[in-house]
Design an enzyme around this catalytic site. Structure first.
Site, short mmCIF file in Angstrom:
data_model
loop_
_atom_site.label_atom_id
_atom_site.label_comp_id
_atom_site.label_asym_id
_atom_site.label_seq_id
_atom_site.Cartn_x
_atom_site.Cartn_y
_atom_site.Cartn_z
N GLY A 154 2.30 7.59 -1.11
CA GLY A 154 2.91 8.83 -1.58
C GLY A 154 3.73 9.52 -0.51
N GLY A 155 3.89 8.87 0.64
CA GLY A 155 4.71 9.42 1.71
C GLY A 155 6.04 8.69 1.82
N GLY B 265 3.34 0.94 5.39
CA GLY B 265 4.41 1.73 5.99
C GLY B 265 4.09 2.20 7.40
N CYS C 109 -10.53 3.08 9.30
CA CYS C 109 -9.98 2.91 7.95
C CYS C 109 -9.07 1.69 7.91
CB CYS C 109 -9.21 4.16 7.53
SG CYS C 109 -8.48 4.04 5.88
N GLY D 137 0.85 -1.18 0.00
CA GLY D 137 0.00 0.00 0.00
C GLY D 137 0.89 1.23 0.00
N CYS E 39 -7.46 11.56 7.58
CA CYS E 39 -7.11 11.20 6.20
C CYS E 39 -7.92 11.94 5.15
CB CYS E 39 -7.23 9.69 6.01
SG CYS E 39 -8.68 8.96 6.77
#
Length: 371
Positions: free
Chosen positions: A11-12, A123, A99, A8, A195
């Site tokens: 983008g971090g 992550g 989530c 997963g 989020c």
């Protein structure tokens, strides 16, 4: 044959370094970006689009396939409607916990397994340990970044198929690895806020989805001392943004209760005011990591919000299936709707949703949220 891992990728920097470590470990890695929310923020920017492009750039650097998947419907149905319903009840939910329970370690996991993945990876700063066929969730090594709190409602199926590649590292090490490998996200700042809300005005966001009505602010003695802008805008223990000043001793005011039926907000003055403290709570919908209730009564520690210090407690199972959690010492601003997460040293046992609290002083019982 290489084990297939579907990562997963958000983008971090954390998921980026996770991809790097998985590839170095010899896994067949596929990056998958989850699109859970597409609404633009107050600047007209859809952060999901930007994050997806950042994730794609890192995947290209690492030479791993990159795909996106849309979970917006699942997110709306399983997380966002829950979030709104909790606010309607006067509670303060934690959608990030839900989530993980409903999307990342449920819908995402099922999708990954349908692609014949051996594992999924995230992550998160957390760790999984297997012993005698059972899978345990452990805190991350970086105690300041530990995210086991948010993972406290996932079970054996998910844990048995999950890798946390950076769980043994601290944040500085993760940043260093990203910089040493010139990853595109090496200096990208960490995301903050819920989020799907991000860093926009929270009250403004709530007003888009829920009706609000002004009402009276009362002190604990029942005297009207101001007006509130709608009960959904306040949470127990809140200090800022109440809009009361120049009254009483000059000490700050804190939210200590709500009455939804009469649309009243209760406040108390002074950070040591007894109305801010409770001595026990009732927790509903318990979820255990091992999917089996431990022997009761249970002596352990608890966190009632993220980054809170561990609190020694005794837990009992009530006849209705709820948990009774008694604290060794009074605790400030325990909030219905939040998650009570239980620990045995570094092992996360599971969690429940805080339903109600028992005030330190019975004379403040009327301050509890009432429908």
């Amino acid at each position: 044959m290489k084990k297939r891992v579907i990562l997963g990728m958000s983008g971090g920097v954390d998921s980026s370094v996770s991809g790097l470590l998985l590839k170095e470990a010899g896994y067949d890695v596929i990056a998958l970006f989850m699109k859970n929310w597409s609404e633009k923020d107050e600047d007209g920017v859809c952060t999901a689009t930007e994050d997806a492009e950042d994730a794609r750039s890192v995947a290209n650097q690492l030479g791993i396939p990159f795909y996106t998947i849309n979970f917006e419907k699942e997110y709306w149905d399983r997380v966002f409607t829950y979030f709104l319903d909790e606010y309607k009840k006067g509670r303060t939910p934690n959608p990030d916990v839900m989530c993980n329970q409903e999307i990342k370690f449920n819908a995402f996991l099922d999708y990954a397994l349908s692609l014949e993945a051996d594992y999924i990876a995230m992550g998160h700063y957390a760790q999984v340990k297997e012993s005698q066929g059972k899978y345990y969730l452990l805190r991350g090594n970086d105690k300041n970044k530990d995210q086991s709190y948010f993972l406290s409602r996932i079970g054996q199926k998910a844990l048995s198929k999950t890798l946390f590649p950076i769980g043994h590292l601290d944040k500085k090490q993760v940043r260093k690895l990203a910089e040493e490998n010139n990853l595109y996200t090496a200096r990208k700042k960490d995301s903050t806020g819920i989020c799907f809300i991000g860093e926009r005005d929270f009250d403004e966001f709530l007003d888009k989805y829920l009706l609000t009505k002004e009402g009276d602010i009362l002190d604990v003695d029942g005297d009207i001392i101001g007006k509130h802008t709608g009960l959904i805008h306040y949470t127990l223990g809140q200090r800022r943004g109440i809009g009361i000043g120049g009254i009483g001793s000059g000490e700050p005011w804190f939210v200590v209760g709500k009455n939804l039926k009469e649309n009243l907000l209760y406040v108390a003055q002074g950070e040591k005011h007894p109305a801010l403290y409770s001595k026990s709570l009732i927790g509903e919908n318990p979820k255990w990591i091992l999917e089996k209730s431990p022997n009761m009564p249970l002596k352990c520690t608890a966190k009632f919000r993220y980054r809170q210090s561990d609190i020694p407690v005794t837990v009992d199972l009530l006849e209705d299936g709820n948990l009774y959690i008694k604290y060794d010492n009074p605790v400030k601003a325990v909030t219905p709707g939040q998650v009570a997460v239980l620990y045995d040293s570094d092992i996360c046992l599971g969690s429940c949703i805080i339903k109600s609290i028992e005030p330190l002083n019975k004379k403040y019982s009327h301050l509890n949220i009432t429908l």
